[in-house]
Design a protein around this motif. Structure first.
Motif, PDB file in Angstrom:
ATOM      1  N   ILE A 384       0.834  -1.210   0.000  1.00 24.73           N
ATOM      2  CA  ILE A 384       0.000   0.000   0.000  1.00 24.73           C
ATOM      3  C   ILE A 384       0.869   1.261   0.000  1.00 24.73           C
ATOM      4  CG2 ILE A 384      -0.384  -0.022   2.525  1.00 24.73           C
ATOM      5  CD1 ILE A 384      -2.936   1.181  -0.060  1.00 24.73           C
ATOM      6  N   GLU A 385       1.965   1.253   0.740  1.00 21.87           N
ATOM      7  CA  GLU A 385       2.760   2.483   0.849  1.00 21.87           C
ATOM      8  C   GLU A 385       3.531   2.809  -0.429  1.00 21.87           C
ATOM      9  OE1 GLU A 385       2.719   4.884   3.316  1.00 21.87           O
ATOM     10  OE2 GLU A 385       0.912   3.728   3.748  1.00 21.87           O
ATOM     11  N   ARG A 386       3.962   1.784  -1.146  1.00 25.41           N
ATOM     12  CA  ARG A 386       4.572   2.037  -2.458  1.00 25.41           C
ATOM     13  C   ARG A 386       3.511   2.581  -3.418  1.00 25.41           C
ATOM     14  NH1 ARG A 386       7.361   3.848  -4.609  1.00 25.41           N
ATOM     15  NH2 ARG A 386       7.477   2.717  -6.575  1.00 25.41           N
ATOM     16  N   MET A 387       2.315   2.009  -3.346  1.00 27.64           N
ATOM     17  CA  MET A 387       1.272   2.400  -4.298  1.00 27.64           C
ATOM     18  C   MET A 387       0.771   3.817  -4.020  1.00 27.64           C
ATOM     19  SD  MET A 387       1.309  -0.011  -6.355  1.00 27.64           S
ATOM     20  CE  MET A 387      -0.035   0.340  -7.460  1.00 27.64           C
ATOM     21  N   VAL A 388       0.680   4.195  -2.763  1.00 29.16           N
ATOM     22  CA  VAL A 388       0.245   5.560  -2.443  1.00 29.16           C
ATOM     23  C   VAL A 388       1.265   6.559  -3.005  1.00 29.16           C
ATOM     24  CG1 VAL A 388      -0.079   7.194  -0.533  1.00 29.16           C
ATOM     25  CG2 VAL A 388      -1.192   4.965  -0.459  1.00 29.16           C
ATOM     26  N   ASP A 389       2.551   6.223  -2.876  1.00 24.02           N
ATOM     27  CA  ASP A 389       3.564   7.121  -3.440  1.00 24.02           C
ATOM     28  C   ASP A 389       3.499   7.170  -4.960  1.00 24.02           C
ATOM     29  OD1 ASP A 389       4.725   7.908  -1.010  1.00 24.02           O
ATOM     30  OD2 ASP A 389       6.678   8.031  -2.045  1.00 24.02           O
ATOM     31  N   LYS A 390       3.198   6.020  -5.538  1.00 29.75           N
ATOM     32  CA  LYS A 390       3.092   5.967  -7.005  1.00 29.75           C
ATOM     33  C   LYS A 390       1.918   6.832  -7.474  1.00 29.75           C
ATOM     34  CE  LYS A 390       3.360   2.541 -10.446  1.00 29.75           C
ATOM     35  NZ  LYS A 390       4.590   2.518 -11.188  1.00 29.75           N
ATOM     36  N   LEU A 391       0.847   6.769  -6.711  1.00 28.49           N
ATOM     37  CA  LEU A 391      -0.320   7.592  -7.054  1.00 28.49           C
ATOM     38  C   LEU A 391       0.025   9.080  -6.935  1.00 28.49           C
ATOM     39  CD1 LEU A 391      -3.371   7.964  -7.622  1.00 28.49           C
ATOM     40  CD2 LEU A 391      -3.765   7.765  -5.148  1.00 28.49           C
ATOM     41  N   ALA A 392       0.715   9.431  -5.865  1.00 23.22           N
ATOM     42  CA  ALA A 392       1.102  10.829  -5.667  1.00 23.22           C
ATOM     43  C   ALA A 392       1.943  11.308  -6.857  1.00 23.22           C
ATOM     44  CB  ALA A 392       1.876  10.978  -4.360  1.00 23.22           C
ATOM     45  N   ALA A 393       2.892  10.487  -7.263  1.00 24.33           N
ATOM     46  CA  ALA A 393       3.752  10.865  -8.388  1.00 24.33           C
ATOM     47  C   ALA A 393       2.927  11.000  -9.666  1.00 24.33           C
ATOM     48  CB  ALA A 393       4.860   9.825  -8.566  1.00 24.33           C
ATOM     49  N   GLU A 394       2.007  10.071  -9.849  1.00 22.21           N
ATOM     50  CA  GLU A 394       1.196  10.036 -11.067  1.00 22.21           C
ATOM     51  C   GLU A 394       0.338  11.306 -11.217  1.00 22.21           C
ATOM     52  OE1 GLU A 394       1.205   7.473 -13.279  1.00 22.21           O
ATOM     53  OE2 GLU A 394      -0.401   8.296 -14.567  1.00 22.21           O
ATOM     54  N   ILE A 395      -0.270  11.733 -10.106  1.00 22.88           N
ATOM     55  CA  ILE A 395      -1.150  12.909 -10.226  1.00 22.88           C
ATOM     56  C   ILE A 395      -0.430  14.201  -9.845  1.00 22.88           C
ATOM     57  CG2 ILE A 395      -3.274  11.582  -9.839  1.00 22.88           C
ATOM     58  CD1 ILE A 395      -3.320  12.679  -6.977  1.00 22.88           C
ATOM     59  N   GLY A 396       0.858  14.092  -9.515  1.00 23.31           N
ATOM     60  CA  GLY A 396       1.643  15.280  -9.206  1.00 23.31           C
ATOM     61  C   GLY A 396       1.242  15.953  -7.910  1.00 23.31           C
ATOM     62  N   LYS A 397       0.896  15.133  -6.924  1.00 28.51           N
ATOM     63  CA  LYS A 397       0.537  15.712  -5.623  1.00 28.51           C
ATOM     64  C   LYS A 397       1.612  15.349  -4.606  1.00 28.51           C
ATOM     65  CE  LYS A 397      -3.733  16.543  -3.988  1.00 28.51           C
ATOM     66  NZ  LYS A 397      -5.079  16.459  -3.756  1.00 28.51           N
ATOM     67  N   ASP A 398       1.857  16.241  -3.673  1.00 32.12           N
ATOM     68  CA  ASP A 398       2.818  15.938  -2.614  1.00 32.12           C
ATOM     69  C   ASP A 398       2.356  14.690  -1.849  1.00 32.12           C
ATOM     70  OD1 ASP A 398       5.016  17.228  -0.644  1.00 32.12           O
ATOM     71  OD2 ASP A 398       3.399  16.250   0.480  1.00 32.12           O
ATOM     72  N   PRO A 399       3.261  13.712  -1.651  1.00 29.28           N
ATOM     73  CA  PRO A 399       2.831  12.451  -1.007  1.00 29.28           C
ATOM     74  C   PRO A 399       2.357  12.630   0.434  1.00 29.28           C
ATOM     75  CG  PRO A 399       5.182  12.374  -1.604  1.00 29.28           C
ATOM     76  CD  PRO A 399       4.634  13.635  -2.162  1.00 29.28           C
ATOM     77  N   ALA A 400       2.844  13.665   1.108  1.00 35.11           N
ATOM     78  CA  ALA A 400       2.348  13.912   2.473  1.00 35.11           C
ATOM     79  C   ALA A 400       0.910  14.440   2.389  1.00 35.11           C
ATOM     80  CB  ALA A 400       3.240  14.917   3.187  1.00 35.11           C
TER      81      ALA A 400
END
Ligand code: MCN
Ligand code: CUM
Length: 788
Positions: A384-400
């Motif tokens: 889950i934590e890798r995927m949340v970061d991948k999503l953040a990168a994909e939509i260009g949102k800060d992961p925090a």
């Protein structure tokens, strides 16, 4: 926030008192299994298979038996006469004790040589002549499922292929539909490879059978002596080893980390050898035997995370292929063959989730054992934590920011997770805020932007995990039918000093100190006046042992409740001594006093003395209590970890600049011990993230079976860990405490992986599997340059 109720001298909860056990360890006086020396003791050494998959054509014992001092060579055929050549694994699969015809993995035990000392036994093992007919090993778990793959376990009735079981949780259709309808879906196949706990002390046993008393005394480096005794009695009861005749003593343990939960074939052979020969038999693994046999995990996870275009998470799906080697030896509860993997929905609030897992046989050592993992939580959190970061990168949102927007909120607890857990408590926002503040997140973001502009590779990685520890409840959790609860038994002596015994077993976690602190908190008896004893099945109350960070949630709770039972009895005695009614007695740590007349009081020590000398009429003498604690729920610790790395483009070298770990394990018994646990756990988290991984060749040979090739991080490789905590007490634990020992190992790998991949993101690198080594990074960089 937590404030101490006791003085530092009493040393109850919240005091960072020094560990009572350390004097003995620091002075070299720890007593480990290999320190046990009994009169007439023999030594056992295993002959092991050089092949990953082979038929055994013959075993010639002659030359070995001709060596003076070699007393026996025990084969699978010998054990078969007693029906002891197979044993159940903890997950009800079957495992060879010694083979009668086929070996299933490299380094599998083939036969055992018993001699008067270890040197002679080693010579004997070399002299045994085994003839093999090698076969083509299956190493890749995907190939194991192909139609033309040879059937690895024809011995198992009804087994038609190499598939062990299918498991699933959640709603497949609804999750698929949510994913199909989502604005954004990120996908990844994530592999967590086999690793080894590599404890300093390897596995070992001394088995000593006395033909006259018919008692089997066993010294075993075991995290779960009671459970192992019960299993042994179930397996070997038919030859006369019944439970009351077996005594297991787990002495000091040089690291367990999960590797000392199972029963290994060597244990059964040593016990059988002592039973047959009537003398004590010692078997201690060497380093390579330890490293090549028995690994953790090996999960290939296909993940899909779906969200709206602004990053509201909607659904998560993960389909896993688990490579268990030739038998499923996972130490998981019976109803949870994949452990607590279904915690994989993480710290986020969304509706749809589905997890499935297919387990498969290959020609590898029994896997799925453990690596400080809380029953497969490491794998779940990584997914889950890798995927949340991948999503953040994909939509260009800060992961925090993405995490803040999706967190389960403080008011939502108890929170029913989509895969069926009831999270007890937490304040995820506060934990992440604290971590960000401590590391200086916003400044690093600016620095990163500047560095990127200069073409430098810098990454920031976050992991905000939810852990699940403390099994029972016994209605849901059992291992081979043995229900999971735990126990404490306290005896307060007439002088007010105490002895307390537990069904758990410390391997370095500091139980001799922290259990004494719990009792000090409840009774006001100084922790230095309380001896703690664990690990001897003849004396300790029954318990399931120490793993899955369950000791504090279960036995710690048992200690508190047993102490409260004592306090109730003490109150009656105090009333008798003070000549008032029980209702007029009040308690303040360490003493009873008369309501409204605090000068009239009796200390707990005076009451203890009276319990043996001056009790009210009709009362039983003595000052003892026992409690078996069956928790109503698990505890759900959480944490926010942030890691900053720099990567050198020319070499792939990774430099971990900062690592901040904020843990929330509820109320803390000993902050220093918790910090020590977190430091050790983080080091065991950087290990799989950057260094450790068992490597196989196509024939099933382990290529890094020594500590020359298998890099266990030392102080040199470890960054400076910065730790802190938030406190959200567990609402159902009597002390408000949650387990903590595995949180860091669970939380660190994705934080580190996320940081490294964030550093490489400008090069178009979007995922790397752990361990992320410099050569892996270098290769990825070369590939990305070739593409550009
Ligand atoms: N503690 C505390 N306050 C809390 C929670 C825990 O003071 N709120 C303290 C406990 O009292 C205990 C220690 O921290 O002294 C760890 O407690 P807990 O989280 O309950 O975990 P366990 O005692 O059940 O330990 C098991 C856990 C596991 S599963 C692995 S794997 C692992 C680990 O412990 N193996 C270890 N830490 C290890 N540490 C050492 N030195 N050696 C191992 O083999
Ligand atoms: Cu999963 S390792 Mo610990 O639970 O003994």
């Amino acid at each position: 926030m937590f404030s101490c109720k006791t003085s530092p001298e009493v040393g109850g909860m919240g005091h960072s008192v020094k560990r009572k056990e350390d004097a003995r360890f620091l002075h070299g006086k720890g007593k480990y299994t290999d320190d046990v020396k009994l009169p007439g003791m023999l030594s056992m050494v295993m002959v092991r298979s050089p092949y990953a998959y082979a038929k055994i054509k013959s075993i010639d014992k002659e030359k070995a038996l001709a060596i003076p001092g070699v007393l026996a060579v025990i084969t699978g055929e010998d054990l078969a006469q007693y029906n002891l050549h197979w044993m159940p694994t903890l997950l009800s699969d079957s495992q060879m004790v010694l083979p009668t015809d086929t070996v299933m993995h490299q380094s599998q035990e083939v036969c055992a040589v018993i001699a008067t000392d270890r040197y002679i036994a080693v010579d004997g093992a070399e002299a045994v002549d085994v003839q093999y007919e090698p076969m083509k090993a299956i190493v890749n778990p995907y190939k194991a499922l192909e139609e033309d793959a040879p059937l690895l376990r024809p011995d198992k009735e009804g087994q038609k292929d190499n598939h062990i079981y299918h498991w699933e949780r959640g709603e497949r259709e609804k999750t698929d539909a949510a994913i199909a309808a989502a604005d954004v879906v990120v996908k990844e196949r994530i592999h967590l490879p086999r690793i080894h706990v590599a404890s300093i002390e390897t596995c070992g046993i001394v088995a000593s059978y006395d033909k006259d008393t018919e008692k089997m005394l066993i010294y075993l480096t075991s995290q779960a002596p009671h459970a192992i005794r019960t299993i042994l009695a179930l397996v070997a009861g038919h030859v006369g080893l019944s439970e009351e005749k077996i005594r297991i003593i787990a002495p000091d343990i040089g690291g367990g980390f999960g590797g000392k939960v199972p029963v290994y074939p060597g244990y059964v052979v040593a016990i059988a050898a002592s039973f047959l020969i009537g003398k004590p038999v010692k078997w201690i693994e060497d380093r390579s035997e330890n490293l090549i046999n028995g690994f953790a995990r090996d999960y290939h996870m296909d993940c899909e995370l779906a969200a709206t275009k602004d990053g509201k998470i909607q659904a998560f799906k993960v389909s896993t292929l688990a490579d268990h080697g030739y038998t499923d030896s996972s130490a998981n509860p019976s109803k949870y063959p994949t452990g607590m993997f279904s915690i994989c929905t993480g710290s986020y609030d969304y509706e749809h989730a589905f997890a499935e897992l297919d387990a498969v046989y290959t020609n590898k050592a029994p896997g799925g054992v453990a690596y400080r993992c809380s029953f497969r939580v490491t794998e779940a959190v990584h997914a889950i934590e890798r995927m949340v970061d991948k999503l953040a990168a994909e939509i260009g949102k800060d992961p925090a920011q993405l995490r803040f927007e999706n967190f389960i909120k403080k008011e939502q607890f108890p929170y029913a997770s989509p895969l069926g857990w009831s999270y007890d408590s937490g304040d995820y926002k506060a934990t992440l805020e604290k971590a960000m503040e401590m590391i200086g997140y916003d400044d690093y973001k600016k620095e990163q932007a500047e560095k990127r502009a200069q073409g430098k590779l810098m990454g920031i990685g976050i992991c905000t995990f939810t852990e699940v520890v403390g099994a029972g409840p016994s209605k849901d959790f059992d291992i081979l039918g043995i229900a999971m609860f735990d126990s404490a038994e306290i005896r307060v002596h007439p002088t007010g000093k105490a002895l307390a015994r537990f069904g758990t077993k410390s391997q370095g976690q500091g139980h001799e100190t922290t259990y004494a602190q719990i009792l000090a908190e409840e009774l006001g008896i100084p922790y230095t006046d309380i001896e703690i004893d664990e690990g001897d099945t003849d004396t300790a109350p029954y318990g399931l042992g120490t793993y899955a960070s369950r000791s504090t949630p279960t036995a710690g709770a048992a200690a508190a409740i047993a102490a409260r039972k004592l306090k109730d009895k003490g109150k009656k005695i105090a009333a008798h001594l003070l000549e008032v009614s029980e209702d007029d007695i009040e308690w303040e740590v360490g003493k009873y006093f008369v309501k409204g007349a605090p000068e009239k009081s009796k200390t707990i020590q005076e009451v203890a003395f009276a319990a043996y000398t001056n009790i009210p009429p009709g009362m039983e003498p003595g000052f003892e209590a026992t409690h078996y604690y069956d928790p109503p729920n698990l505890t759900f610790p959480n944490g926010a970890y942030i890691c900053v790395v720099e990567v050198e483009e020319e070499t792939g070298a990774i430099d971990v600049k900062r690592f901040v770990a904020i843990d929330d394990c509820g109320n803390i018994i000993n902050p220093m011990i918790v910090e020590g646990q977190v430091h050790g756990g983080l080091t065991q988290g950087i290990a799989p993230a950057m260094y450790e991984g068992i490597v196989y060749d196509d024939e099933g040979n382990v290529l890094n079976g020594t500590l020359m090739d298998y890099l266990v991080p030392t102080a040199v490789e470890s960054p400076h860990w910065e730790t802190g905590h938030t406190i959200t007490p567990s609402p159902h634990h009597p002390l408000g405490a949650k387990g903590v020992a595995e949180s860091p190992t669970v939380g660190a790998p994705p934080a580190i992986a996320n940081a490294i991949i964030d550093a490489l993101y400008p090069l178009g690198i979007k995922h790397l599997d752990i361990p992320i080594t410099p050569d892996k990074v270098w290769e990825a960089i070369q590939e990305s340059k070739a593409k550009a």
